[in-house]
Design a protein around this motif. Structure first.
Motif, short mmCIF file in Angstrom:
data_model
loop_
_atom_site.label_atom_id
_atom_site.label_comp_id
_atom_site.label_asym_id
_atom_site.label_seq_id
_atom_site.Cartn_x
_atom_site.Cartn_y
_atom_site.Cartn_z
N PRO A 104 -0.37 -7.79 11.04
CA PRO A 104 -0.28 -6.28 10.83
C PRO A 104 -0.65 -5.67 9.23
CG PRO A 104 1.57 -6.79 12.27
CD PRO A 104 0.81 -8.18 11.93
N ALA A 105 -0.35 -6.79 8.71
CA ALA A 105 -0.61 -6.51 7.08
C ALA A 105 -1.77 -6.62 6.68
CB ALA A 105 0.51 -7.64 6.13
N TYR A 106 -2.66 -7.57 7.34
CA TYR A 106 -4.11 -7.78 7.18
C TYR A 106 -4.55 -6.41 7.77
CZ TYR A 106 -4.48 -12.50 5.47
OH TYR A 106 -4.33 -13.66 4.94
N GLY A 132 3.96 -9.50 -2.20
CA GLY A 132 3.80 -9.09 -3.45
C GLY A 132 3.91 -10.19 -4.43
N ARG A 133 3.87 -10.02 -5.79
CA ARG A 133 3.79 -11.04 -6.77
C ARG A 133 5.26 -11.66 -6.83
NH1 ARG A 133 3.31 -8.30 -11.56
NH2 ARG A 133 3.20 -10.41 -12.59
N TYR A 146 -3.25 0.37 -7.31
CA TYR A 146 -2.55 -1.10 -7.61
C TYR A 146 -1.14 -0.89 -6.59
CZ TYR A 146 -0.54 -4.81 -10.01
OH TYR A 146 -0.05 -6.28 -10.38
N VAL A 147 -0.98 -1.64 -5.74
CA VAL A 147 0.42 -1.85 -5.34
C VAL A 147 0.84 -3.30 -5.03
CG1 VAL A 147 1.29 -1.39 -2.80
CG2 VAL A 147 -0.36 0.12 -3.51
N HIS A 153 6.35 -6.52 0.36
CA HIS A 153 5.59 -6.78 1.63
C HIS A 153 4.23 -6.71 1.42
CE1 HIS A 153 5.92 -2.51 1.58
NE2 HIS A 153 5.23 -2.40 2.37
N ARG A 154 3.80 -6.36 0.31
CA ARG A 154 2.28 -6.53 -0.03
C ARG A 154 1.69 -6.14 -1.21
NH1 ARG A 154 -1.01 -0.61 1.50
NH2 ARG A 154 -1.96 -2.02 3.09
#
Length: 199
Positions: A28-30, A147-148, A184-185, A189-190
């Motif tokens: 789902p993230a993709y 995320g980072r 920029y996010v 979760h992403r």
């Protein structure tokens, strides 16, 4: 082949067979990241560093049967896994270095790149090569399903400001490579950066 390319191939070759099963919930993230790329039917898009091709189905759905979907990766074992999963039906797979693409100038509308930026030994030249093959006004999405901070924690490290994906570092790098950062996010979760190809 340079040592950098060999290192990347070695890293991914031993992980290719079970790569998808290690990250079974990323689909789902993709899909959401591909939707954020705002592709149109008929567009030509490259999945740069496509790995096992997890984005190819979503990219094909976005551009439709009349669009062009390419997946490029440096590691044969990752592309073989993509073929076994049937993802080659959604896009043509290219065994190539994204820093030296066998594509014409400005032949693409967009580039999607999941996890790629962290594995580039020389990100500037690679981002310039991606800019070369994208038309003016075309889009780039740099994506990771976490995320980072979450990724650093996964590897037992602390997040640092000198991380290439930190906004103060990535923005100027993109600008020097033919891209303008539009979004920029960086959330747990992403991670998603969207940029536009500029002159």
């Amino acid at each position: 082949m340079t040592d950098d390319r060999t290192h990347v191939q070695d890293f991914f070759s031993v992980r290719a067979a079970d790569w998808d099963s290690r990250f079974p919930d990323d689909g789902p993230a993709y899909t959401a990241a591909v939707e954020d790329l705002r592709l149109r039917r008929g567009d030509a898009v490259l999945d740069a560093g496509c790995g096992t091709g997890r984005a190819l189905d979503a990219l094909r759905a976005a551009v439709g049967p009349e669009g062009t979907v390419l997946g490029a990766d440096l590691t044969p074992a990752m592309l073989e896994t993509a073929v076994r999963a049937g993802r080659d039906r959604s896009g043509a797979l290219l065994l190539t270095d994204v820093a030296r693409l066998p594509l014409r100038d400005r032949s693409l509308d967009a580039v999607f790149a999941a996890g790629l930026i962290s594995h580039l030994a020389h990100p500037g030249p690679a981002l310039r090569e991606l800019a070369r093959v994208v038309r003016l006004g075309g889009q780039l999405a740099l994506f990771h399903p976490v995320g980072r901070a979450a990724l650093a924690a996964r590897h037992g490290r602390a997040i640092t400001d000198d991380d290439l994906r930190a906004e103060p570092r990535l923005g100027p790098l993109l600008a020097a490579s033919g891209w303008r950062m539009d979004a920029y996010v960086d959330e747990d979760h992403r991670f998603l950066v969207r940029a536009e190809r500029v002159g």
